[in-house]
Scaffold this motif. Structure first.
Motif, PDB file in Angstrom:
ATOM      1  N   GLN A  99      14.989  20.091 -39.244  1.00 46.04           N
ATOM      2  CA  GLN A  99      16.264  19.596 -39.738  1.00 46.04           C
ATOM      3  C   GLN A  99      16.313  19.651 -41.261  1.00 46.04           C
ATOM      4  O   GLN A  99      17.330  19.999 -41.847  1.00 46.04           O
ATOM      5  N   THR A 100      15.198  19.312 -41.893  1.00 48.84           N
ATOM      6  CA  THR A 100      15.131  19.362 -43.348  1.00 48.84           C
ATOM      7  C   THR A 100      15.279  20.790 -43.830  1.00 48.84           C
ATOM      8  O   THR A 100      16.002  21.068 -44.787  1.00 48.84           O
ATOM      9  N   SER A 101      14.612  21.733 -43.162  1.00 48.53           N
ATOM     10  CA  SER A 101      14.708  23.144 -43.534  1.00 48.53           C
ATOM     11  C   SER A 101      16.130  23.656 -43.342  1.00 48.53           C
ATOM     12  O   SER A 101      16.656  24.375 -44.185  1.00 48.53           O
ATOM     13  N   ALA A 102      16.745  23.288 -42.241  1.00 47.08           N
ATOM     14  CA  ALA A 102      18.121  23.714 -41.977  1.00 47.08           C
ATOM     15  C   ALA A 102      19.077  23.124 -43.008  1.00 47.08           C
ATOM     16  O   ALA A 102      19.983  23.803 -43.486  1.00 47.08           O
ATOM     17  N   SER A 103      18.851  21.882 -43.361  1.00 48.63           N
ATOM     18  CA  SER A 103      19.689  21.229 -44.361  1.00 48.63           C
ATOM     19  C   SER A 103      19.544  21.907 -45.722  1.00 48.63           C
ATOM     20  O   SER A 103      20.529  22.147 -46.419  1.00 48.63           O
ATOM     21  N   ALA A 104      18.330  22.243 -46.086  1.00 43.47           N
ATOM     22  CA  ALA A 104      18.088  22.926 -47.355  1.00 43.47           C
ATOM     23  C   ALA A 104      18.728  24.303 -47.356  1.00 43.47           C
ATOM     24  O   ALA A 104      19.328  24.717 -48.345  1.00 43.47           O
ATOM     25  N   LEU A 105      18.621  25.001 -46.241  1.00 43.60           N
ATOM     26  CA  LEU A 105      19.225  26.329 -46.123  1.00 43.60           C
ATOM     27  C   LEU A 105      20.741  26.239 -46.208  1.00 43.60           C
ATOM     28  O   LEU A 105      21.373  27.035 -46.911  1.00 43.60           O
ATOM     29  N   ASN A 106      21.332  25.269 -45.540  1.00 45.90           N
ATOM     30  CA  ASN A 106      22.782  25.079 -45.605  1.00 45.90           C
ATOM     31  C   ASN A 106      23.230  24.762 -47.033  1.00 45.90           C
ATOM     32  O   ASN A 106      24.255  25.264 -47.492  1.00 45.90           O
ATOM     33  N   SER A 107      22.462  23.956 -47.730  1.00 54.88           N
ATOM     34  CA  SER A 107      22.795  23.634 -49.121  1.00 54.88           C
ATOM     35  C   SER A 107      22.732  24.877 -49.991  1.00 54.88           C
ATOM     36  O   SER A 107      23.605  25.114 -50.825  1.00 54.88           O
ATOM     37  N   PHE A 108      21.699  25.680 -49.794  1.00 50.18           N
ATOM     38  CA  PHE A 108      21.539  26.905 -50.569  1.00 50.18           C
ATOM     39  C   PHE A 108      22.696  27.873 -50.312  1.00 50.18           C
ATOM     40  O   PHE A 108      23.260  28.442 -51.244  1.00 50.18           O
ATOM     41  N   VAL A 109      23.058  28.034 -49.052  1.00 51.41           N
ATOM     42  CA  VAL A 109      24.171  28.918 -48.701  1.00 51.41           C
ATOM     43  C   VAL A 109      25.466  28.397 -49.322  1.00 51.41           C
ATOM     44  O   VAL A 109      26.274  29.169 -49.842  1.00 51.41           O
TER      45      VAL A 109
END
Length: 97
Positions: A8-18
């Motif tokens: 979830q943390t990785s997905a959240s970071a990826l969504n923020s980056f995108v």
């Protein structure tokens, strides 16, 4: 449970980056910077454009790039040691470049 939280943390970071990348692209497009760059490159003589293109292809050749581990000596006894002896420093720089 910890794996799920990590995902979830990785997905959240990826969504923020995108989101940041999309925002930057929108601002670039709305600022007219793309049009300004097109006008600027249109004013550069063809010979200069070809020279810059060939030079950048030579400098940015992926086959000539060394990995970070090689450049910084990861796996060596003292990987981040900055050499101070000129002869050894030159040898390391030649190896890296």
């Amino acid at each position: 449970m910890a794996v799920t939280q990590g995902n979830q943390t990785s997905a959240s970071a990826l969504n923020s980056f995108v989101g940041v990348m999309n925002s930057a692209k929108e601002k670039w497009d709305s600022s007219g910077a793309s049009e300004a760059m097109s006008k600027m490159t249109a004013n550069i003589p063809q010979g200069t454009q070809e020279y810059l293109s060939s030079t950048s292809q030579q400098l940015l050749n992926r086959q000539k790039f060394r990995g970070i581990s090689v450049v910084f000596g990861v796996g060596e006894e003292r990987p981040f040691y900055l050499e101070k002896v000129p002869t050894l420093l030159v040898a390391r720089l030649k190896h890296n470049f």
